[in-house]
Design an enzyme around this catalytic site. Structure first.
Site, PDB file in Angstrom:
ATOM      1  N   MET A   1      33.885 -30.410  19.879  1.00 32.39           N
ATOM      2  CA  MET A   1      34.283 -31.741  20.335  1.00 32.39           C
ATOM      3  C   MET A   1      35.486 -32.326  19.614  1.00 32.39           C
ATOM      4  O   MET A   1      36.200 -33.149  20.182  1.00 32.39           O
ATOM      5  CB  MET A   1      33.072 -32.686  20.217  1.00 32.39           C
ATOM      6  CG  MET A   1      31.914 -32.247  21.103  1.00 32.39           C
ATOM      7  SD  MET A   1      30.397 -33.199  20.900  1.00 32.39           S
ATOM      8  CE  MET A   1      30.869 -34.776  21.569  1.00 32.39           C
TER       9      MET A   1
ATOM     10  N   ASP B   1      37.682 -42.092  11.539  1.00 31.96           N
ATOM     11  CA  ASP B   1      37.894 -40.801  10.897  1.00 31.96           C
ATOM     12  C   ASP B   1      39.053 -40.040  11.521  1.00 31.96           C
ATOM     13  O   ASP B   1      39.288 -40.113  12.733  1.00 31.96           O
ATOM     14  CB  ASP B   1      36.637 -39.924  11.044  1.00 31.96           C
ATOM     15  CG  ASP B   1      35.507 -40.416  10.170  1.00 31.96           C
ATOM     16  OD1 ASP B   1      35.804 -40.973   9.115  1.00 31.96           O
ATOM     17  OD2 ASP B   1      34.340 -40.230  10.554  1.00 31.96           O
TER      18      ASP B   1
ATOM     19  N   LYS C   1      23.775 -45.797  11.164  1.00 34.57           N
ATOM     20  CA  LYS C   1      25.107 -46.396  11.269  1.00 34.57           C
ATOM     21  C   LYS C   1      25.542 -46.529  12.732  1.00 34.57           C
ATOM     22  O   LYS C   1      25.978 -47.598  13.180  1.00 34.57           O
ATOM     23  CB  LYS C   1      26.116 -45.538  10.507  1.00 34.57           C
ATOM     24  CG  LYS C   1      27.591 -45.848  10.807  1.00 34.57           C
ATOM     25  CD  LYS C   1      28.495 -44.883  10.068  1.00 34.57           C
ATOM     26  CE  LYS C   1      29.956 -45.115  10.397  1.00 34.57           C
ATOM     27  NZ  LYS C   1      30.401 -44.459  11.632  1.00 34.57           N
TER      28      LYS C   1
END
Length: 437
Positions: A343, A121, A22
């Site tokens: 992160m 997201d 992806k």
């Protein structure tokens, strides 16, 4: 909103073929804007995020032809740049974070690029400063319409090469700046560049189009600008995040699974990290074979006996996209592990759903969670839950497949954004899963 209903507790068996990557596909698709010549791309995954980007490219005027499953032809010889400032683009671009990467190639080729503030997201703040800071160093002027949340860069006098040290090793930032610099006048160096296989693939594709790029695979990219690029044919790598997902699925469900054609050379430390959880896997040619873990798996400890700590880091460190999988797999291991998500500050918030299923997890703070494994002595309980993002969604699906009883997962569109025909491929190896719209 679509829903999965999963009857868990069944062992699976068989072979599974990973989809195209992806994250690579999103970069490669944006690169078709760099040339008016035809570009052919193979192994493109049929997932929501990629389909959205292809739709955006079509609305921009790219001529698109589907050649077969996962194979497309693109020609960007008659683009409608006015679309970039239309309301339609502002609506479409907002829903896809990967759309940010059309700015670099458009800026390099046409001297301007625009993008609405992209979505994606809900895993924490992901800054765009790296992208636009790089464009400015190449000579572009930045503008931001705060009311419409709309970004733009323009270079009426063209781009000129520059030396830059990136503040963060951003994958999409590196890709975006790289694609702009390819057509800039002079030489550009990008230090602290991301060096993931996806970036390496983009660099190789650009070189095949006539670009001059050195340092591929390192964190120092050196680019010598060219006047134009030609067409090429490119094949997308198998998705290493999906490969890691299948490894986790096999362990959690005590299943014997072979993952086909994984491109071992591009997996980095992913296999080693799963082995730290005690998961056995074998390299068979270019396949991964995972035997049925009927006796479970045991988390290793450090050589001084201290608790195992698994954390994410820029490549060649462990990818943050697989930490959610590592966490859910650890819930049934022997031993304990500290998961450190450095992160993104919201990526571990899905653990409350696992706790509801009976997992022993202590969420220390937004970035750290301690998992005490059950060793399959206490099975996870089926429940009803909602997928918050792609990676948490697949982790919850793995948990549901291992749990006794019938679980329900809502908002599975999030999973569809990153996994192609997930229910169909799981059914093929014996999973009891149904989709309801």
């Amino acid at each position: 909103m679509a829903t999965f209903q999963i009857e868990g507790g069944h062992q699976l068996k068989g072979e599974i073929q990973p989809q195209g990557a992806k994250n690579e596909a999103l970069q490669i698709l944006c690169a078709v804007l760099l040339t008016p010549d035809e570009i052919r791309i193979h192994n493109i995954p049929d997932i929501r995020d990629v389909s959205k980007l292809i739709e955006i490219l079509g609305n921009l005027g790219v001529k698109i032809q589907k050649l077969g499953k996962g194979s497309y032809s693109f020609r960007s010889d008659e683009l409608n740049l006015d679309y970039l400032e239309s309301k339609k683009f502002k609506d479409e671009g907002t829903s896809l974070r990967g759309s940010i990467m059309i700015v670099g190639p458009l800026l390099g080729r046409f001297g301007k690029g625009y993008i609405p503030r992209p979505g994606g997201d809900k895993i924490g703040r992901r800054r765009l400063d790296t992208h636009f800071g790089g464009f400015v160093k190449l000579g572009a002027k930045f503008r931001y319409n705060r009311e419409e949340r709309f970004y733009g860069v323009e270079a009426t006098k063209g781009l000129k090469g520059a030396d830059m040290l990136l503040e963060e090793a951003s994958v999409t930032g590196t890709a975006n700046i790289l694609m702009a610099a390819i057509l800039a006048e002079g030489k550009t160096s990008i230090y602290n560049a991301a060096c993931e296989p996806y970036i390496q693939q983009l660099c190789k594709m650009l070189v095949s189009m006539g670009a001059k790029v050195k340092g591929i695979g390192s964190n120092l990219l050196k680019i010598e600008g060219v006047e134009s690029l030609s067409g090429c044919t490119h094949r997308v790598l198998p998705d290493m995040i999906e490969i890691g997902s299948w490894i986790g699925l096999a362990a959690m469900t005590k299943s014997e699974i072979t993952i086909k054609n994984v491109s071992w050379d591009n997996l980095g430390i992913i296999p080693v990290t799963f082995k730290k959880l005690g998961i056995q896997l074998e390299k068979r040619g270019d396949d991964i074979y995972i035997p049925a873990h009927t006796n479970g798996y045991e988390i290793a400890s450090f050589i001084d006996g201290s608790i195992m700590n698994i954390s994410d880091a820029p490549w060649p460190g462990f990818t943050p996209d697989l930490l959610s999988i590592i966490l859910v797999v650890a819930t049934q291991a022997r031993g304990s592990v500290l998961i450190h998500q450095k992160m993104f500050e919201s990526r571990l918030f899905f653990v409350d759903k696992l706790i509801d299923m009976g997992a022993k997890i202590i969420l220390c703070d937004p970035h750290r969670a301690t998992v005490i494994g059950h060793d399959f002595e206490s099975e996870l309980k089926a429940t009803t839950m909602t997928s918050p993002d792609i990676r948490a969604g697949i982790s919850l699906l793995i948990a549901a497949l291992s749990a006794k009883g019938t679980s329900t997962i809502h908002n599975i569109e999030q999973i569809d954004r990153g996994y192609e025909d997930i229910d169909g491929r799981l059914k093929a190896i014996g999973a009891k899963i149904n989709r309801y719209d």
